[in-house]
Design a protein around this motif. Sequence first.
Motif, mmCIF file in Angstrom:
data_model
loop_
_atom_site.group_PDB
_atom_site.id
_atom_site.type_symbol
_atom_site.label_atom_id
_atom_site.label_comp_id
_atom_site.label_asym_id
_atom_site.label_seq_id
_atom_site.Cartn_x
_atom_site.Cartn_y
_atom_site.Cartn_z
ATOM 1 N N SER A 87 0.811 -1.214 0.000
ATOM 2 C CA SER A 87 0.000 0.000 0.000
ATOM 3 C C SER A 87 0.842 1.261 0.000
ATOM 4 C CB SER A 87 -0.926 0.019 1.227
ATOM 5 O OG SER A 87 -1.725 -1.143 1.266
ATOM 6 N N LEU A 115 3.705 -0.597 4.322
ATOM 7 C CA LEU A 115 2.428 -1.097 4.826
ATOM 8 C C LEU A 115 1.794 -2.024 3.804
ATOM 9 C CD1 LEU A 115 0.185 -0.953 7.027
ATOM 10 C CD2 LEU A 115 -0.833 0.905 5.679
ATOM 11 N N SER A 117 -1.740 -4.130 3.408
ATOM 12 C CA SER A 117 -3.066 -4.271 4.001
ATOM 13 C C SER A 117 -3.486 -5.738 4.042
ATOM 14 C CB SER A 117 -4.091 -3.465 3.199
ATOM 15 O OG SER A 117 -4.334 -4.075 1.944
ATOM 16 N N TYR A 118 -4.496 -6.033 4.865
ATOM 17 C CA TYR A 118 -4.995 -7.406 4.961
ATOM 18 C C TYR A 118 -5.683 -7.834 3.672
ATOM 19 C CZ TYR A 118 -3.837 -6.985 9.875
ATOM 20 O OH TYR A 118 -3.150 -6.801 11.051
ATOM 21 N N GLU A 132 -6.869 -11.488 8.297
ATOM 22 C CA GLU A 132 -7.484 -10.344 8.963
ATOM 23 C C GLU A 132 -6.679 -9.989 10.208
ATOM 24 O OE1 GLU A 132 -12.168 -10.942 8.638
ATOM 25 O OE2 GLU A 132 -11.153 -12.787 9.286
ATOM 26 N N TYR A 133 -7.084 -8.879 10.853
ATOM 27 C CA TYR A 133 -6.459 -8.509 12.110
ATOM 28 C C TYR A 133 -7.085 -9.330 13.226
ATOM 29 C CZ TYR A 133 -4.829 -5.658 16.042
ATOM 30 O OH TYR A 133 -4.247 -5.237 17.208
ATOM 31 N N THR A 212 -0.721 -4.605 12.836
ATOM 32 C CA THR A 212 -1.570 -3.512 13.290
ATOM 33 C C THR A 212 -2.969 -3.665 12.710
ATOM 34 O OG1 THR A 212 -1.157 -1.997 11.433
ATOM 35 C CG2 THR A 212 0.484 -2.048 13.205
ATOM 36 N N GLU A 213 -3.880 -2.799 13.117
ATOM 37 C CA GLU A 213 -5.255 -2.863 12.604
ATOM 38 C C GLU A 213 -5.306 -2.585 11.107
ATOM 39 O OE1 GLU A 213 -7.997 -0.492 14.769
ATOM 40 O OE2 GLU A 213 -7.345 -1.213 16.730
ATOM 41 N N LYS A 214 -4.377 -1.788 10.589
ATOM 42 C CA LYS A 214 -4.371 -1.440 9.170
ATOM 43 C C LYS A 214 -3.731 -2.510 8.298
ATOM 44 C CE LYS A 214 -4.281 3.577 9.805
ATOM 45 N NZ LYS A 214 -3.531 4.831 9.508
ATOM 46 N N GLY A 215 -2.859 -3.318 8.903
ATOM 47 C CA GLY A 215 -2.150 -4.334 8.129
ATOM 48 C C GLY A 215 -0.780 -4.581 8.724
ATOM 49 N N GLU A 217 2.810 -3.594 9.280
ATOM 50 C CA GLU A 217 3.667 -2.425 9.212
ATOM 51 C C GLU A 217 5.107 -2.902 9.314
ATOM 52 O OE1 GLU A 217 4.417 0.971 12.297
ATOM 53 O OE2 GLU A 217 2.550 1.432 11.200
#
Length: 229
Positions: A87, A115, A117-118, A132-133, A212-215, A217
């Motif tokens: 990303s 970064l 992402s999932y 997923e997270y 992390t929640e976003k993916g 890092e």
Amino acid sequence: MRALRILLVLVVVLGGLFLAVDRAAVYFAESEAEDRVTISGGGPATTEVSIKGFPFLTQLAASRLDRVDVNLTGMEASAAGRAIRVSEVRAELRDVKLGSGYRSATAARATGTALVSYADLTAAASDGVVVEYGGDGKAKVTGSVELLGRPISRSVLSTVTRVDGRTIKVRADKVPGEGLPGVERLVRQKTDFEGEIDGLPKGLELQEVKVTEKGLEISVTGADVSLTG
């Protein structure tokens, strides 16, 4: 006194002109750099370049820039033979040496983050696997296997680690087998994987991975990082 006032006015005017020329040169150089920055093995990406330090013209004359910030978005790399979209990559480059004709640029050292992402991890994973997270710094990996003629779906919490400067490993902490022989092995075949991230700017290597929640890092660092292939 009048001569002194005139001298001061000239100094201010010339200083203003120098500042204007210097900033215009920075803008032009950043635009040119954005067109020339390439990624070894990577796909198309949007590039933003910000040249720091003042004055710029003296740095340009010395063919050496104090600091350059590069932001790559939508970069396509590969992992375990599958395409994977990164990303964003943000890198801070220090002591950037410009080559002949300013056709190349190499940073003595660099730090930054990438970064993934999932959604992009899921797209790059095996068919039927969803990433997923999972909370608390864990990734949740869901996969389906067929056992005795019927599909079984399992979700596991996985730890993501850096194997080396290019490789990331995802491994389930625990797989519920429910007492069925071979279930754990089959599930791990779907949920456990590792892949080498290929396509980061030449010279950058993976340093640390955080879930992390976003993916994912990913901290990156490097020496002699090439901006132009």
